[in-house]
Design a protein around this motif. Structure first.
Motif, mmCIF file in Angstrom:
data_model
loop_
_atom_site.group_PDB
_atom_site.id
_atom_site.type_symbol
_atom_site.label_atom_id
_atom_site.label_comp_id
_atom_site.label_asym_id
_atom_site.label_seq_id
_atom_site.Cartn_x
_atom_site.Cartn_y
_atom_site.Cartn_z
ATOM 1 N N UNK A 120 0.717 -1.353 0.182
ATOM 2 C CA UNK A 120 -0.013 0.088 -0.108
ATOM 3 C C UNK A 120 0.889 1.336 0.046
ATOM 4 N N UNK A 121 2.197 1.036 0.260
ATOM 5 C CA UNK A 121 3.113 2.203 0.199
ATOM 6 C C UNK A 121 3.866 2.436 -1.102
ATOM 7 N N UNK A 122 3.560 1.272 -2.027
ATOM 8 C CA UNK A 122 4.244 1.695 -3.055
ATOM 9 C C UNK A 122 4.613 2.766 -3.889
ATOM 10 N N UNK A 123 2.959 3.540 -4.175
ATOM 11 C CA UNK A 123 2.928 4.622 -4.703
ATOM 12 C C UNK A 123 3.801 5.639 -4.068
ATOM 13 N N UNK A 124 3.729 5.759 -2.685
ATOM 14 C CA UNK A 124 4.421 6.873 -1.775
ATOM 15 C C UNK A 124 6.008 6.801 -2.186
ATOM 16 N N UNK A 125 6.550 5.640 -2.189
ATOM 17 C CA UNK A 125 7.939 5.246 -2.496
ATOM 18 C C UNK A 125 8.384 5.869 -3.768
ATOM 19 N N UNK A 126 7.440 5.719 -4.859
ATOM 20 C CA UNK A 126 7.814 6.173 -6.032
ATOM 21 C C UNK A 126 7.695 7.752 -6.334
ATOM 22 N N UNK A 127 7.045 8.390 -5.459
ATOM 23 C CA UNK A 127 6.908 9.933 -5.420
ATOM 24 C C UNK A 127 7.219 10.687 -4.213
ATOM 25 N N UNK A 128 7.629 10.158 -3.222
ATOM 26 C CA UNK A 128 8.074 10.968 -2.137
ATOM 27 C C UNK A 128 9.537 10.323 -1.657
ATOM 28 N N UNK A 129 10.359 11.093 -0.859
ATOM 29 C CA UNK A 129 11.554 10.532 -0.371
ATOM 30 C C UNK A 129 11.378 9.431 0.600
ATOM 31 N N UNK A 130 12.390 8.487 0.438
ATOM 32 C CA UNK A 130 12.147 7.077 1.061
ATOM 33 C C UNK A 130 11.639 7.548 2.413
ATOM 34 N N UNK A 131 12.783 8.175 3.057
ATOM 35 C CA UNK A 131 12.597 8.458 4.778
ATOM 36 C C UNK A 131 11.444 9.047 4.955
ATOM 37 N N UNK A 132 10.710 9.691 4.393
ATOM 38 C CA UNK A 132 9.411 10.113 4.824
ATOM 39 C C UNK A 132 8.497 8.957 4.774
ATOM 40 N N UNK A 133 8.736 7.928 3.919
ATOM 41 C CA UNK A 133 7.487 6.857 3.824
ATOM 42 C C UNK A 133 7.736 5.901 4.513
ATOM 43 N N UNK A 134 8.894 5.426 5.040
ATOM 44 C CA UNK A 134 9.499 4.278 5.999
ATOM 45 C C UNK A 134 8.836 4.612 7.306
ATOM 46 N N UNK A 135 8.752 5.985 7.494
ATOM 47 C CA UNK A 135 8.228 6.261 9.140
ATOM 48 C C UNK A 135 6.892 6.251 9.156
ATOM 49 N N UNK A 136 6.344 6.279 8.153
ATOM 50 C CA UNK A 136 4.602 6.126 8.445
ATOM 51 C C UNK A 136 4.172 4.748 9.252
ATOM 52 N N UNK A 137 3.030 5.153 10.177
ATOM 53 C CA UNK A 137 2.664 4.224 10.629
ATOM 54 C C UNK A 137 2.025 2.761 9.901
ATOM 55 N N UNK A 138 2.307 1.745 10.355
ATOM 56 C CA UNK A 138 2.167 0.524 9.651
ATOM 57 C C UNK A 138 3.137 0.003 8.479
ATOM 58 N N UNK A 139 4.225 0.952 8.379
ATOM 59 C CA UNK A 139 5.284 0.530 7.236
ATOM 60 C C UNK A 139 6.130 -0.640 7.926
ATOM 61 N N UNK A 140 6.167 -1.795 7.161
ATOM 62 C CA UNK A 140 6.936 -2.847 7.623
ATOM 63 C C UNK A 140 8.405 -2.977 6.724
ATOM 64 N N UNK A 141 9.393 -2.330 7.471
ATOM 65 C CA UNK A 141 10.739 -2.081 6.969
ATOM 66 C C UNK A 141 11.669 -3.474 7.329
ATOM 67 N N UNK A 142 12.386 -4.118 6.573
ATOM 68 C CA UNK A 142 13.354 -5.054 6.706
ATOM 69 C C UNK A 142 14.668 -4.877 6.821
ATOM 70 N N UNK A 143 15.675 -5.296 7.421
ATOM 71 C CA UNK A 143 17.005 -5.050 7.252
ATOM 72 C C UNK A 143 17.755 -6.539 7.961
ATOM 73 N N UNK A 144 18.984 -6.773 7.552
ATOM 74 C CA UNK A 144 19.850 -7.720 8.029
ATOM 75 C C UNK A 144 20.432 -7.294 9.396
#
Length: 182
Positions: free
Chosen positions: A31-55
């Motif tokens: 549901x965040x795909x369009x936002x990632x295409x149009x806004x800076x990544x750092x503004x999108x990953x901090x949104x409520x419900x965003x699931x971010x993975x890392x190693x």
């Protein structure tokens, strides 16, 4: 760790021949795909419900770079909500499962090298504000069983054809390759 008497003198020099930038790979069904295409990544990953993975930075250099990206951008762009993502362990996955978690829709996005994101057919956005990347090096080992073939392979990798293959697969070739001697 292969250079020097204490390390067996296995290598006397090596060359850095390419780099692959750290990117944010995302699930195109998120549901965040369009936002990632149009806004800076750092503004999108901090949104409520965003699931971010890392190693895990304790076991994977890519995990270290992901933490660097989160903490660096938190400070540089005044986005303090990124800092907790850098220290949380709930978003840490084994390197071998991160792509699968993203493709299965368990994550909205994750940190990847461009080379691995291309191989997994992931959509990506650049990590604006970071400049982080993996370094690729090559060396001839002492007592290589077939040193002629090893030298031919190194010449191929550093030559025009090798650089073209690297570039098409997400690795930016360094021309000429940078040599490092012991």
């Amino acid at each position: 760790s292969l250079i020097g008497t204490a390390n067996g003198n296995w290598v006397t020099s090596y060359q850095e021949f390419g780099r692959s930038p750290l990117v944010l790979g995302y699930n195109s069904s998120s549901t965040f795909a369009k936002a990632l295409q149009s806004r800076p990544w750092y503004n999108v990953v901090t949104q409520s419900g965003f699931r971010l993975g890392r190693t895990d930075p304790a076991t994977d250099p890519k995990g270290v770079l992901a933490v660097d990206a989160l903490t660096g951008v938190a400070l540089s762009y005044n986005v303090p909500s990124l800092a907790p993502l850098a220290t949380s362990t709930s978003n840490v996955f084994a390197e071998t499962s991160l792509v699968g978690e993203l493709q299965a829709g368990q994550l909205d996005a994750g940190f990847f090298y461009r080379v691995e994101a291309l191989a997994a057919n992931l959509k990506t956005v650049p990590l604006v504000g970071t400049g982080l990347y993996a370094k690729y090096t090559i060396a001839l080992l002492k007592n290589a069983p077939n040193s002629a073939a090893a030298k031919a392979f190194i010449s191929f990798m550093l030559g025009k054809a090798g650089r073209a293959i690297l570039k098409s697969n997400g690795i930016a070739p360094i021309v000429p390759a940078t040599s490092f001697n012991s």
